[in-house]
Design a protein around this motif. Sequence first.
Motif, PDB file in Angstrom:
ATOM      1  N   MET A  47      64.025   5.463   2.118  1.00  0.00           N
ATOM      2  CA  MET A  47      62.977   6.424   1.786  1.00  0.00           C
ATOM      3  C   MET A  47      63.341   7.274   0.570  1.00  0.00           C
ATOM      4  O   MET A  47      62.568   7.364  -0.375  1.00  0.00           O
ATOM      5  N   LEU A 140      65.411  11.265  18.266  1.00  0.00           N
ATOM      6  CA  LEU A 140      64.461  10.634  17.348  1.00  0.00           C
ATOM      7  C   LEU A 140      65.182   9.527  16.596  1.00  0.00           C
ATOM      8  O   LEU A 140      66.148   9.783  15.873  1.00  0.00           O
ATOM      9  N   VAL A 153      59.662  15.239  17.654  1.00  0.00           N
ATOM     10  CA  VAL A 153      60.773  15.727  18.465  1.00  0.00           C
ATOM     11  C   VAL A 153      60.798  14.938  19.774  1.00  0.00           C
ATOM     12  O   VAL A 153      59.755  14.679  20.371  1.00  0.00           O
ATOM     13  N   GLU A 182      69.311  13.405  16.954  1.00  0.00           N
ATOM     14  CA  GLU A 182      68.275  13.745  15.970  1.00  0.00           C
ATOM     15  C   GLU A 182      67.030  14.311  16.651  1.00  0.00           C
ATOM     16  O   GLU A 182      66.454  13.680  17.560  1.00  0.00           O
ATOM     17  N   ILE A 203      71.032  16.704  13.829  1.00  0.00           N
ATOM     18  CA  ILE A 203      70.081  16.963  12.741  1.00  0.00           C
ATOM     19  C   ILE A 203      68.780  17.352  13.428  1.00  0.00           C
ATOM     20  O   ILE A 203      68.230  16.591  14.228  1.00  0.00           O
ATOM     21  N   ASP A 218      67.460  16.119   0.612  1.00  0.00           N
ATOM     22  CA  ASP A 218      66.851  17.322   1.190  1.00  0.00           C
ATOM     23  C   ASP A 218      67.688  18.542   0.819  1.00  0.00           C
ATOM     24  O   ASP A 218      67.162  19.564   0.374  1.00  0.00           O
ATOM     25  N   VAL A 224      62.480  14.696  -3.200  1.00  0.00           N
ATOM     26  CA  VAL A 224      61.614  14.866  -2.029  1.00  0.00           C
ATOM     27  C   VAL A 224      60.662  16.033  -2.309  1.00  0.00           C
ATOM     28  O   VAL A 224      61.049  17.036  -2.897  1.00  0.00           O
ATOM     29  N   ALA A 228      61.313  18.662   6.031  1.00  0.00           N
ATOM     30  CA  ALA A 228      60.984  18.835   7.449  1.00  0.00           C
ATOM     31  C   ALA A 228      61.499  20.213   7.883  1.00  0.00           C
ATOM     32  O   ALA A 228      62.334  20.821   7.210  1.00  0.00           O
TER      33      ALA A 228
END
Length: 266
Positions: A47, A140, A153, A182, A203, A218, A224, A228
């Motif tokens: 990504m 996640l 979540v 996660e 995370i 991030d 980016v 989040a």
Amino acid sequence: MLRINDFQTMKKEGKPIAMVTAYDYPSAKMAEAADVDMILVGDSLGMVVLGYESTVQVTLDDMLHHAKAVKRGAKDTYIVVDMPFMSCHASLESAVNNAARLFRESGANALKIEGGTENILELTERLTNGGIPVIIHLGLMPQSVNVYGGYKVQGRSEEAAARILREALEAEKSGAVGLLLECIPEPLANEITGKVSIPTIGIGSGRGCDGQVLVYHDLLKYGVDRLAKFAKGYADLNNIASEAIGTYVEQVKSGMFPDDEHVFLK
Ligand SMILES: Nc1nc(=O)c2c([nH]1)NC[C@@H]1CN(c3ccc(C(=O)N[C@@H](CCC(=O)O)C(=O)O)cc3)CN21
Ligand SMILES: CC(C)C(=O)C(=O)O
Ligand SMILES: [Mg+2]
């Protein structure tokens, strides 16, 4: 370089572990120079570096290509590499072969695998017996984004929380050297962290984990557009980079660059 027993000692002594992702030679050099405890070559590279919609498109060859570059940039830092989408699911045999290849050819110190199913835990035992340290990624799992229908979540219901706790305990029993948690609620992450003797790296899973990990792009706000809720930008490279490149373009167009300093006069 720190070793796996050092991370267990850090857990025992309550010293937080700082992990960051890296995907290439320069990001690995920066991470090592900043003295991070561990680098993750995350499949998030699909990504943030390759521009895919999700991590589902990332292949074993992609992971190897990037992990080797990271290793060249951070020869003295503990490196964990992600097993990519479906590389552990066709059969136990192919999963073992994929893991062995990624571990051997990348020079990683450990591999990370998403999932706490019986099959993944059996694989963890096999890899551990063969000499490959495994970190189990729970909560996640971005490779399952199409099953969830979004990045949500996990472990908010009592049943889901109980399942994740059970998976964490089973992962430890299977020989996992660490857990990556996660996007689970802070109280669940705290409970897991208290009940396992292996380090938990979080995370989006609150303050009680034994360590934290952030995605490089991030942390630096680089490439980016939107962070989040759990991510924190410690710099704004988007603006720095676009301003610098913009100035360069102006100077080429105005004839200001190259100047005397940047040419070979003879
Ligand atoms: N740049 C980047 N950072 C990441 O941390 C990251 C990636 N990419 N790609 C792979 C996965 C995907 N991740 C993500 C992406 C988005 C959310 C997210 O937007 N979560 C909602 C939670 C909503 C809810 O269930 O309450 C949020 O608001 O943070 C979470 C994890 C983490 N990983
Ligand atoms: C978000 C972290 C934990 C990860 O797995 C990745 O960067 O791929
Ligand atoms: Mg990943």
